[in-house]
Design a protein around this motif. Sequence first.
Motif, PDB file in Angstrom:
ATOM      1  N   ASP A 140       0.854  -1.194   0.000  1.00 11.14           N
ATOM      2  CA  ASP A 140       0.000   0.000   0.000  1.00 11.14           C
ATOM      3  C   ASP A 140       0.892   1.247   0.000  1.00 11.14           C
ATOM      4  N   LEU A 141       1.277   1.715  -1.205  1.00 10.30           N
ATOM      5  CA  LEU A 141       2.244   2.815  -1.330  1.00 10.30           C
ATOM      6  C   LEU A 141       1.565   4.171  -1.414  1.00 10.30           C
ATOM      7  N   LYS A 142       2.329   5.209  -1.124  1.00  8.01           N
ATOM      8  CA  LYS A 142       1.800   6.585  -1.180  1.00  8.01           C
ATOM      9  C   LYS A 142       2.137   7.251  -2.518  1.00  8.01           C
ATOM     10  N   ILE A 143       2.884   6.550  -3.362  1.00  5.78           N
ATOM     11  CA  ILE A 143       3.324   7.158  -4.611  1.00  5.78           C
ATOM     12  C   ILE A 143       3.104   6.159  -5.759  1.00  5.78           C
ATOM     13  N   LYS A 144       3.212   6.647  -6.998  1.00  5.16           N
ATOM     14  CA  LYS A 144       3.156   5.743  -8.155  1.00  5.16           C
ATOM     15  C   LYS A 144       4.297   6.066  -9.103  1.00  5.16           C
ATOM     16  N   GLN A 145       4.502   5.140 -10.038  1.00  5.90           N
ATOM     17  CA  GLN A 145       5.625   5.312 -10.966  1.00  5.90           C
ATOM     18  C   GLN A 145       5.498   6.627 -11.731  1.00  5.90           C
ATOM     19  N   GLY A 146       6.602   7.335 -11.884  1.00  7.36           N
ATOM     20  CA  GLY A 146       6.611   8.597 -12.623  1.00  7.36           C
ATOM     21  C   GLY A 146       6.361   9.813 -11.752  1.00  7.36           C
ATOM     22  N   ASP A 147       5.911   9.605 -10.507  1.00  5.36           N
ATOM     23  CA  ASP A 147       5.661  10.736  -9.602  1.00  5.36           C
ATOM     24  C   ASP A 147       6.963  11.475  -9.313  1.00  5.36           C
ATOM     25  N   LYS A 148       6.851  12.808  -9.250  1.00  6.42           N
ATOM     26  CA  LYS A 148       7.980  13.608  -8.752  1.00  6.42           C
ATOM     27  C   LYS A 148       7.821  13.679  -7.237  1.00  6.42           C
ATOM     28  N   VAL A 149       8.914  13.397  -6.543  1.00  6.13           N
ATOM     29  CA  VAL A 149       8.845  13.455  -5.082  1.00  6.13           C
ATOM     30  C   VAL A 149       9.838  14.483  -4.551  1.00  6.13           C
ATOM     31  N   LYS A 150       9.493  14.993  -3.391  1.00  8.33           N
ATOM     32  CA  LYS A 150      10.379  15.938  -2.698  1.00  8.33           C
ATOM     33  C   LYS A 150      11.048  15.213  -1.536  1.00  8.33           C
TER      34      LYS A 150
END
Length: 194
Positions: A140-150
């Motif tokens: 259960d992740l908070k992000i998906k592929q291709g997301d820009k993260v800080k």
Amino acid sequence: MNKIKLFMKKYGYYCMVGLLVVALGVTIGIVAGTEDNKLVSNSADNPVISVTNPEVLSFTLPMENPSVVKDYSGTELMWNSTLAWWEAHEGMDLTSDNNMVFAIADGEVLSITEDSLEGTKVVIKHSNGLESVYGSLNSDLKIKQGDKVKKGDQIGTASDTAGNEQKTGAHLHFELIEDGNKIDPNNYLELEPK
Ligand SMILES: [Zn+2]
């Protein structure tokens, strides 16, 4: 002596012109040299000019107040109690009270994979040839592929999904890759065994 006088009478004018040309050349040389020195000192006073790599990454830890339960071993073999064999541990196993896992720096989610050995694994691509790898996560992740993260964004939570390290319990298997090679995360982070 007469010969010299005769020589000076004949060629004295040329000698004077020659001397003037040399003197002029030396003067130009000194002035040019002085200007060069001025330029050098100017650029030294102004650090903006000397910055050649403006891409400076800043880092945070992948967990809050983490404990290192298994250290990075490089090429040295370490005992893997789950698989009951010796192997190189090319990452760090971390635990924390809340199990929350965070991006260590700004970047982009390169891949999310799930397999029975490494569990749910997230790879984040940063600048300067760096990639951070977060294994054994809850699916259960908070992000998906291709997301820009800080830096500091939550990716997910640590779990026991990695079959090759199941006996460790809920933990984050964290790796740092530089130019394609798995490196000691402590080259960039401060993760001390507790
Ligand atoms: Zn591990």
